[in-house]
Every structure is written in C-alpha cells, then in structure tokens.
Scaffold this motif. Structure first.
Motif, short mmCIF file in Angstrom:
data_model
loop_
_atom_site.label_atom_id
_atom_site.label_comp_id
_atom_site.label_asym_id
_atom_site.label_seq_id
_atom_site.Cartn_x
_atom_site.Cartn_y
_atom_site.Cartn_z
N ASP A 1 77.65 72.14 -16.01
CA ASP A 1 77.25 73.17 -15.04
C ASP A 1 77.03 74.52 -15.71
N SER A 2 75.92 75.17 -15.35
CA SER A 2 75.71 76.58 -15.69
C SER A 2 75.91 77.38 -14.41
N ILE A 3 76.86 78.30 -14.42
CA ILE A 3 77.27 79.01 -13.21
C ILE A 3 76.85 80.47 -13.29
N TYR A 4 76.11 80.91 -12.28
CA TYR A 4 75.65 82.30 -12.20
C TYR A 4 76.30 82.97 -11.00
N GLN A 5 77.06 84.03 -11.24
CA GLN A 5 77.68 84.78 -10.15
C GLN A 5 76.78 85.95 -9.77
N VAL A 6 76.47 86.02 -8.47
CA VAL A 6 75.57 87.07 -7.97
C VAL A 6 76.18 87.71 -6.73
N THR A 7 75.68 88.89 -6.38
CA THR A 7 76.14 89.54 -5.15
C THR A 7 75.65 88.80 -3.93
N ARG A 8 74.40 88.36 -4.00
CA ARG A 8 73.79 87.62 -2.88
C ARG A 8 72.70 86.73 -3.48
N PHE A 9 72.25 85.76 -2.67
CA PHE A 9 71.18 84.88 -3.13
C PHE A 9 69.84 85.61 -3.07
N PRO A 10 68.93 85.36 -4.02
CA PRO A 10 67.63 86.03 -4.00
C PRO A 10 66.72 85.48 -2.90
N GLN A 11 65.82 86.32 -2.43
CA GLN A 11 64.76 85.89 -1.52
C GLN A 11 63.64 85.25 -2.36
N PRO A 12 62.77 84.45 -1.75
CA PRO A 12 61.67 83.86 -2.51
C PRO A 12 60.85 84.92 -3.24
N GLY A 13 60.65 84.76 -4.53
CA GLY A 13 59.87 85.69 -5.32
C GLY A 13 60.64 86.89 -5.82
N TYR B 1 79.82 78.46 -18.27
CA TYR B 1 79.54 77.03 -18.33
C TYR B 1 80.81 76.27 -18.00
N ALA B 2 80.65 75.11 -17.36
CA ALA B 2 81.82 74.29 -17.02
C ALA B 2 81.42 72.83 -16.90
N PRO B 3 82.32 71.91 -17.23
CA PRO B 3 82.05 70.49 -17.01
C PRO B 3 81.98 70.22 -15.52
N GLY B 4 81.11 69.28 -15.11
CA GLY B 4 80.97 69.00 -13.69
C GLY B 4 80.26 67.69 -13.43
N GLY B 5 79.55 67.62 -12.31
CA GLY B 5 78.99 66.37 -11.80
C GLY B 5 79.94 65.81 -10.76
N LYS B 6 79.39 65.36 -9.64
CA LYS B 6 80.25 64.90 -8.55
C LYS B 6 81.20 63.79 -9.00
N GLY B 7 80.67 62.84 -9.77
CA GLY B 7 81.52 61.76 -10.22
C GLY B 7 82.64 62.24 -11.12
N ALA B 8 82.28 63.07 -12.10
CA ALA B 8 83.29 63.57 -13.05
C ALA B 8 84.33 64.43 -12.33
N ASN B 9 83.88 65.28 -11.42
CA ASN B 9 84.83 66.11 -10.66
C ASN B 9 85.80 65.24 -9.87
#
Length: 306
Positions: A14-26, A36-44
C-alpha cells in the motif's frame, strides 16, 4: 482451542497519502504525508487472525520482485504459514494507492497483478491441508473461479467457508452455494441483493436473499452502527460498535473478519461473543495509520474489552 484458519486472498503493498480532503475531478491538492505499508485484503485478514491467536496458512501469489519478497517475509514474521504463496514470474506484486482524509475516511485504487493471475492449478493437493483446517476465508481480490474450487474442496472436508465479497462485484452463482458465511458491509450487501440496507427489516431481507441462494449465515458490517447477523436457525441481532475517533479506516473490515475467524467456534455456536471481540479489534485498528501496522494483538483486544 486454537482455530486453524486458511486465507485465500490478495497480497498488496500500500502507498498511503494523507490529505485534508479528497480532490474534486481535475483538481490538484497537496499531500500532507506519504507512507508505505504491507496490505491486501487477504494479507490483512491473515495477520488479523494470527495476531488474535489463530494458526493461519495462506494461499496466494506475489510477483518475482522486491515487494513480493518483503510481503512474504512480513507474513512469515506475523506467524502466517507462507508455503503456499506462489511466485508469479509474469505479473508484479499487487499494490494499492490509498488516500486518507482528516476524518479517517479513505478511497482506494488497486492493481491486481499476481493476485488476479492466480489459477485453479495452484490448489493442487490443497485438500490435504484443508483436512486440518476449521475455516477458509476468501475475498474478491483474487479470481472467483479459484475461490469456488477451493470452497468445493473445503466442503468435502467439512471446513467452514467464509466469503468477504469485497470489492463488490457480481458473484458466480455457484460460489454462493458453497459459502457458509457471507460478510459484506452494507454497501456490498445492497449491491449484491438489490435491497437497500437501512433498517432491521431490510437487513433481514438481505439475509433472506443470501439464504435463498445457499448461504445460511449472514453478517453485515455497518461501520459505526455496529454489526448485524443472522444465523442458520434464524437467530439474529445487532452488536453495537465501540465508539472511537478513527484515524484511518482502511483495515477496519479486514481486521474484523480476521479476528472473527480466530474466535468463532467451528460449530458456529458463539456468533455474538465472536462478533463483539472482532468489533473491538476493528475499533483499535482504525485508531492507527496503515492497514497491517494498525491491526492489534489478542492481548490488546482482551485488555480493551476489560
């Protein structure tokens, strides 16, 4: 008694980006922090089950790359048997880009890679391992055909099959017939049944739909509203959530499912207590950043339960 749990599923970095809010289109916005962190539904789910005391084995695939090597190492360090994780020479290790806002909500983009390239051939001799297993858990980040084949083998060995239908997509009808317990969230359940989840009658209708298609036990996770369950004998209830201030909800569902599989009796006689434990584990996970790093140990969950 220690539950023996097999996870058939995805492995991602997983690449994790922390933001104040989600961007609008464009729109372009600034990222406050990247990690970065290990992840995937199965692995988690595998790590969640192992950290809560289950004996866990994993069936999956990684690419012939550094990410794959690191993920196999990470799973092994978390007491997960990795002997059935294949190395795919043609596809990269799965990955996910996760954006988390200041309220702890997230959106996720996933590259399937080796996860989606898995084949039924990888299940060769799986029945021997299943003979000593209590539960097999699968999600939808690997091919449904592989899950169906594994569930058929599990049914022959009287192993309880658990399907987490995430991310939600149309299911193979036969897969439902070989599923003993389905665990969607309210959105996934609505998408699969066509019945909106908004109150107890609608949740009972969702469970009725699944039962009509062969699934005797339904557990619907409702986020901060708790977890609703219906058992094969028709017993049902709502287990309330633990109130916390979430930092990152990425691993909430996976922690719940893995923890549940570690606690649920193979005769399915303790639904409510197992759900309560899994809810507490999930409530601890959302208070930390990253999927796998935030999954709690059994002693942490027991302490929080008091």
């Amino acid at each position: 008694m220690v539950n023996r749990v097999m996870i058939l599923g995805s492995i991602n970095v997983d690449s994790i980006y922390q933001v104040t809010r989600f961007p609008q289109p464009g729109e372009t916005i600034a990222v406050k922090q990247k990690s970065y962190a290990p992840g995937g539904k199965g692995a988690n789910q595998a790590v969640a089950a192992a950290r809560s005391g289950a004996k866990v084995s994993f069936v999956g695939a990684v690419g012939a790359d550094n990410d794959g090597q690191e993920m196999v190492k990470t799973l092994a360090e978390n007491n997960v048997d990795t002997s059935r994780i294949a190395v795919d020479p043609d596809n990269g290790t799965g990955s996910a880009v996760i954006t988390v806002d200041e309220n702890g909500q997230n959106d996720i983009m996933v590259y399937g890679g080796a996860n989606q390239a898995m084949s039924v051939a990888q299940l060769n001799d799986l029945e021997q391992e299943l003979a000593g297993t209590d539960f097999i858990v699968a999600q939808l980040e690997t091919p449904q055909e592989v899950t169906l084949a594994a569930f058929k083998l599990a049914r022959q060995q009287n192993v309880i099959t658990i399907l987490n239908p995430a991310p939600a997509t149309e299911l193979l009808p036969e897969l439902l017939e070989y599923t003993d317990i389905i665990i969607p969230n309210e959105t996934e359940s609505s998408l699969l049944t066509g019945i909106s989840v908004n109150d107890e009658p609608s949740m009972l209708q969702n469970a009725k739909f699944f039962k009509a298609h062969g699934i005797k036990n339904t557990i619907i996770t409702l986020g901060e509203q708790g977890v609703f369950y219906v058992t094969a004998d028709g017993h049902h209830g709502l287990v309330p959530a633990f109130k916390v201030n979430p930092v990152d909800t990425t691993a909430a569902g996976d922690t719940f499912i893995g923890a549940l599989s570690s606690q649920l009796s193979p005769n399915l006689g303790n639904f409510e207590s197992a759900i309560t434990y899994a809810q507490r584990a999930s409530s601890l996970a959302v208070q930390g950043m990253g999927a796998m790093p935030s999954i709690p140990l059994a002693e942490e969950v027991e302490k929080a339960l008091g």
